[in-house]
Write an enzyme that holds these catalytic residues in place. Structure first.
Site, PDB file in Angstrom:
ATOM      1  N   SER A  54       0.983  -1.316  -0.055  1.00 48.76           N
ATOM      2  CA  SER A  54       0.020  -0.103   0.162  1.00 48.76           C
ATOM      3  C   SER A  54       0.658   1.308  -0.189  1.00 48.76           C
ATOM      4  CB  SER A  54      -0.907  -0.228   1.251  1.00 48.76           C
ATOM      5  OG  SER A  54      -0.019  -0.114   2.343  1.00 48.76           O
ATOM      6  N   GLU A  79       6.743  -0.041  -5.276  1.00 48.06           N
ATOM      7  CA  GLU A  79       5.685  -0.582  -5.786  1.00 48.06           C
ATOM      8  C   GLU A  79       4.292  -0.457  -5.095  1.00 48.06           C
ATOM      9  OE1 GLU A  79       5.935  -1.326  -9.169  1.00 48.06           O
ATOM     10  OE2 GLU A  79       8.135  -1.740  -9.195  1.00 48.06           O
ATOM     11  N   CYS A 115      -2.850  -4.623  -8.066  1.00 43.78           N
ATOM     12  CA  CYS A 115      -2.557  -3.173  -8.144  1.00 43.78           C
ATOM     13  C   CYS A 115      -2.985  -2.792  -9.502  1.00 43.78           C
ATOM     14  CB  CYS A 115      -1.126  -3.240  -7.897  1.00 43.78           C
ATOM     15  SG  CYS A 115      -0.109  -4.240  -8.997  1.00 43.78           S
TER      16      CYS A 115
HETATM   17  P1  NAD Z   1       0.406  -3.792   2.974  1.00 39.02           P
HETATM   18  O1  NAD Z   1       1.107  -2.409   2.811  1.00 39.02           O
HETATM   19  O2  NAD Z   1      -0.532  -4.097   3.889  1.00 39.02           O
HETATM   20  O3  NAD Z   1       1.647  -4.833   3.113  1.00 39.02           O
HETATM   21  C1  NAD Z   1       2.674  -5.064   2.127  1.00 39.02           C
HETATM   22  C2  NAD Z   1       3.842  -5.690   2.810  1.00 39.02           C
HETATM   23  O4  NAD Z   1       4.238  -4.769   3.659  1.00 39.02           O
HETATM   24  C3  NAD Z   1       3.518  -6.758   4.054  1.00 39.02           C
HETATM   25  O5  NAD Z   1       4.402  -7.654   3.942  1.00 39.02           O
HETATM   26  C4  NAD Z   1       3.528  -6.040   5.119  1.00 39.02           C
HETATM   27  O6  NAD Z   1       3.962  -6.762   6.406  1.00 39.02           O
HETATM   28  C5  NAD Z   1       4.558  -4.989   4.944  1.00 39.02           C
HETATM   29  N1  NAD Z   1       4.369  -3.719   5.719  1.00 39.02           N
HETATM   30  C6  NAD Z   1       3.204  -3.155   6.349  1.00 39.02           C
HETATM   31  N2  NAD Z   1       3.629  -2.076   6.909  1.00 39.02           N
HETATM   32  C7  NAD Z   1       4.911  -1.934   6.791  1.00 39.02           C
HETATM   33  C8  NAD Z   1       5.662  -0.809   7.708  1.00 39.02           C
HETATM   34  N3  NAD Z   1       5.261   0.349   8.118  1.00 39.02           N
HETATM   35  N4  NAD Z   1       7.102  -0.963   7.254  1.00 39.02           N
HETATM   36  C9  NAD Z   1       7.564  -2.190   6.805  1.00 39.02           C
HETATM   37  N5  NAD Z   1       6.745  -3.113   6.345  1.00 39.02           N
HETATM   38  C10 NAD Z   1       5.413  -2.984   6.269  1.00 39.02           C
HETATM   39  O7  NAD Z   1      -0.270  -4.187   1.366  1.00 39.02           O
HETATM   40  P2  NAD Z   1      -1.178  -5.384   1.167  1.00 39.02           P
HETATM   41  O8  NAD Z   1      -2.511  -5.256   1.711  1.00 39.02           O
HETATM   42  O9  NAD Z   1      -0.239  -6.666   1.495  1.00 39.02           O
HETATM   43  O10 NAD Z   1      -1.185  -5.309  -0.557  1.00 39.02           O
HETATM   44  C11 NAD Z   1      -1.989  -4.696  -1.201  1.00 39.02           C
HETATM   45  C12 NAD Z   1      -1.404  -3.215  -1.613  1.00 39.02           C
HETATM   46  O11 NAD Z   1      -0.321  -3.554  -2.344  1.00 39.02           O
HETATM   47  C13 NAD Z   1      -2.304  -2.605  -2.384  1.00 39.02           C
HETATM   48  O12 NAD Z   1      -2.104  -1.138  -2.222  1.00 39.02           O
HETATM   49  C14 NAD Z   1      -1.746  -2.880  -3.946  1.00 39.02           C
HETATM   50  O13 NAD Z   1      -2.154  -1.659  -4.923  1.00 39.02           O
HETATM   51  C15 NAD Z   1      -0.356  -2.901  -3.530  1.00 39.02           C
HETATM   52  N6  NAD Z   1       0.469  -3.525  -4.598  1.00 39.02           N
HETATM   53  C16 NAD Z   1       1.347  -2.964  -5.604  1.00 39.02           C
HETATM   54  C17 NAD Z   1       1.902  -3.543  -6.588  1.00 39.02           C
HETATM   55  C18 NAD Z   1       2.725  -2.684  -7.561  1.00 39.02           C
HETATM   56  O14 NAD Z   1       3.565  -3.335  -8.037  1.00 39.02           O
HETATM   57  N7  NAD Z   1       2.398  -1.462  -7.495  1.00 39.02           N
HETATM   58  C19 NAD Z   1       1.860  -4.829  -6.535  1.00 39.02           C
HETATM   59  C20 NAD Z   1       1.143  -5.392  -5.719  1.00 39.02           C
HETATM   60  C21 NAD Z   1       0.158  -4.889  -5.032  1.00 39.02           C
END
Ligand code: NAD
Length: 510
Positions: free
Chosen positions: A244, A265, A299
């Site tokens: 996110s 990303e 995404c």
């Molecule tokens: P998320 O941000 O909740 O978690 C993603 C990862 O980050 C997890 O491994 C989580 O444990 C870790 N994380 C969370 N907060 C953190 C912090 N403060 N510091 C370090 N690590 C942290 O996302 P999600 O719900 O797993 O995935 C959905 C999101 O991912 C959507 O917003 C989607 O658009 C995005 N996404 C983007 C792409 C891209 O290539 N642009 C690809 C896939 C998903």
């Protein structure tokens, strides 16, 4: 349609009822805290994972630092050969791994298998790349001098990944990092730990067979706190984080504070412009797949349709007809189009968005609701609303199958609407008018990292660089020259003459 046997699949992938959550290669470590991975498909527990501790994490980093000293000495094409073998092992396990992706994450089996295919494809790409890690040569302004640039490995690459592409995102990073001479530490999403353990076992076995036992491929399963450790750790020169925008801002700040490199990303808010010259049948397929594929949890999912006002009602009618034909249910059953959301928190987020749309007076075309018949509580109805682009909820990425319809009358206005969101990942135009498509692709056009003509926003090939602008984070992964992020660039000037002339004609005589 027969549903795959999950017990057999777990056995094939060496997933036990209780698993260790940290691997340095052949060694597995763990702490006392345990999480259970539940399937959103049927709500059943699949297996348990003992999370990595801070001490386990440190062991991984130390082993990785040691491994890097050796790994970087192996010629890049030989590193590529090992990545080729990983691709072949993935081919052997494609059915099992793709099925586990589908069962643990909830995407359709076809998409689960597609995700593993993407891993195989990036391995193939990386093998070729291992012979092409080249820099430029330049003409020096000084006589008898030669200038060129070369790329060296960075060291440890920290990979933080999201739940929705639980395995492919790791491979996009890892396959490239490995051929570049880097080693990897992977923190997968805590929502999909089992697919990560399966990947680690597949890759680590290949390294072991090549007498590289430890440290090139390491795994730490933990929550956001573990991700924060990676972001702040100055032993990790590059952090590639997918998730996110909220997470990306936190990670970017921490990596920036120590002047490390961050590859971000993040979230998208992707739109398709449907022009009055569009082929409506093709547009419909692109729009529906983009909006409901992976239950709106890509995404690159299509969140907004910006439709010419002359065809607005017709498109709306066709969309409603198409949505009525969609089959929702167990994603392992290939006759279903849509599976569940990842968990009940995602369902709450979906409902919050629906409530906000109602509050703001958005016009429901197909109203959203939770589908109570399914035991896991994670299945929802794909929804469509007529909205104003400026509504706060439309400006936000809701990771669920909610599609917004917006009218336009002029192509420039359509492009303005498309760009008028904080995110900048994927975009598309459906048109048979070359003036419109060229405008959309020009510098006055889409401001996204991905801009497509006559295909939807969703689904990318590994050959191109993948990523987006603005709050999507600016990172590029996968194909083209994305590999350069995983290396450090060095400019070399060599004097093969007898004199020591200075640049810019500066004289310095003793
Ligand atoms: P998320 O941000 O909740 O978690 C993603 C990862 O980050 C997890 O491994 C989580 O444990 C870790 N994380 C969370 N907060 C953190 C912090 N403060 N510091 C370090 N690590 C942290 O996302 P999600 O719900 O797993 O995935 C959905 C999101 O991912 C959507 O917003 C989607 O658009 C995005 N996404 C983007 C792409 C891209 O290539 N642009 C690809 C896939 C998903």
């Amino acid at each position: 349609m027969s549903i795959p046997n999950i017990t057999g699949i777990l056995k094939d992938l060496q997933i036990n009822p209780v698993n260790q959550g940290c691997s340095t290669g052949i060694h597995w470590l763990h702490g006392n805290k345990t999480i259970t991975s539940y399937s959103p498909v049927d709500g059943k527990p699949i297996a348990e994972v003992k999370l990595a501790t801070d001490a386990n994490y440190d062991s991984c980093i130390k082993v990785a630092q040691e491994a890097f000293r050796q790994w970087r000495l192996i010629p890049a094409p030989k590193r590529g050969e090992i990545v080729r073998q990983i691709g072949n092992r993935l081919r052997q396990h494609k059915q099992a791994l793709g099925t586990l992706v589908s069962y643990e994450m909830g995407k359709s089996l076809q998409e689960g298998l597609g995700e593993v295919q993407e891993m195989i494809d990036i391995c193939d790409f990386a093998v070729g790349l291992s012979r092409q890690l080249h820099g430029l040569t330049m003409h020096s302004e000084r006589p008898n001098h030669r200038m060129y640039e070369q790329y060296h490995p960075l060291g440890i690459v920290g990979i933080i990944s999201a739940f929705n592409f639980p395995v492919a995102v790791w491979s996009w990073n890892a396959a490239l990092a490995w051929v570049c001479g880097d080693v990897c530490v992977w923190k997968p999403s805590e929502k999909t730990p089992l697919t990560a353990i399966a990947c680690q076992k597949i890759a680590a076995e290949v390294f072991r067979k090549n007498n590289i036992d430890e440290g090139v491929c390491t795994l730490v399963i933990g929550n956001a706190e573990m991700g924060k450790k990676i972001a702040t750790d100055s032993r990790i020169p590059l952090v590639s984080a997918t998730g996110s925008t909220r997470m990306g801002k936190a990670v970017g700040e921490k990596v920036g504070a120590r002047l490390g490199k961050a590859l971000l990303e993040l979230g998208g808010n992707n739109a398709i412009i449907i022009s009055n010259s569009a082929d409506l049948e093709a547009s419909l397929i692109g729009a529906v797949f983009g909006a409901v594929g992976t239950c709106g949890q890509r995404c690159t999912s299509t969140r907004r349709l910006i439709i010419h006002n002359q065809i607005f009602e017709e498109v709306k009618r066709k969309l409603v007809n198409a949505y009525r034909q969609l089959k929702i249910g167990n994603p392992l059953d290939e006759s279903n189009h849509i599976g569940p959301l990842i968990d009940k928190v995602a369902v709450e987020n979906y409902m919050e968005a629906i409530n906000r749309l109602n509050e703001l007076g958005a016009k429901p075309v197909l109203e959203g609701k939770v589908l109570a018949d399914f035991k896991s509580g994670c299945y929802v109805k794909p929804a469509i609303y007529e909205v104003e682009n400026k509504m706060d909820i439309v400006q936000t990425e809701t990771f669920a199958p909610i599609l917004y319809l917006i009218k336009y009358s002029d192509i420039k206005e359509a492009i303005e609407i498309q760009n008028d969101v904080p995110q900048g990942l994927s975009s598309a135009i459906m048109t048979q008018n070359i003036r419109e498509s060229e405008l959309f692709l020009s510098h006055e056009g889409s401001d996204c990292g991905i801009a497509n003509v006559n295909i939807g926003t969703s689904g990318a090939e590994i050959g191109g660089a993948f990523g987006g602008e603005k709050e999507t984070g600016g990172g590029r992964e996968s194909g083209s020259d994305a590999w350069k992020v995983y290396m450090r660039r060095q400019t070399n000037t060599i004097n093969y003459g007898k004199d020591l002339p200075l640049a810019q004609g500066i004289k310095f005589e003793l």
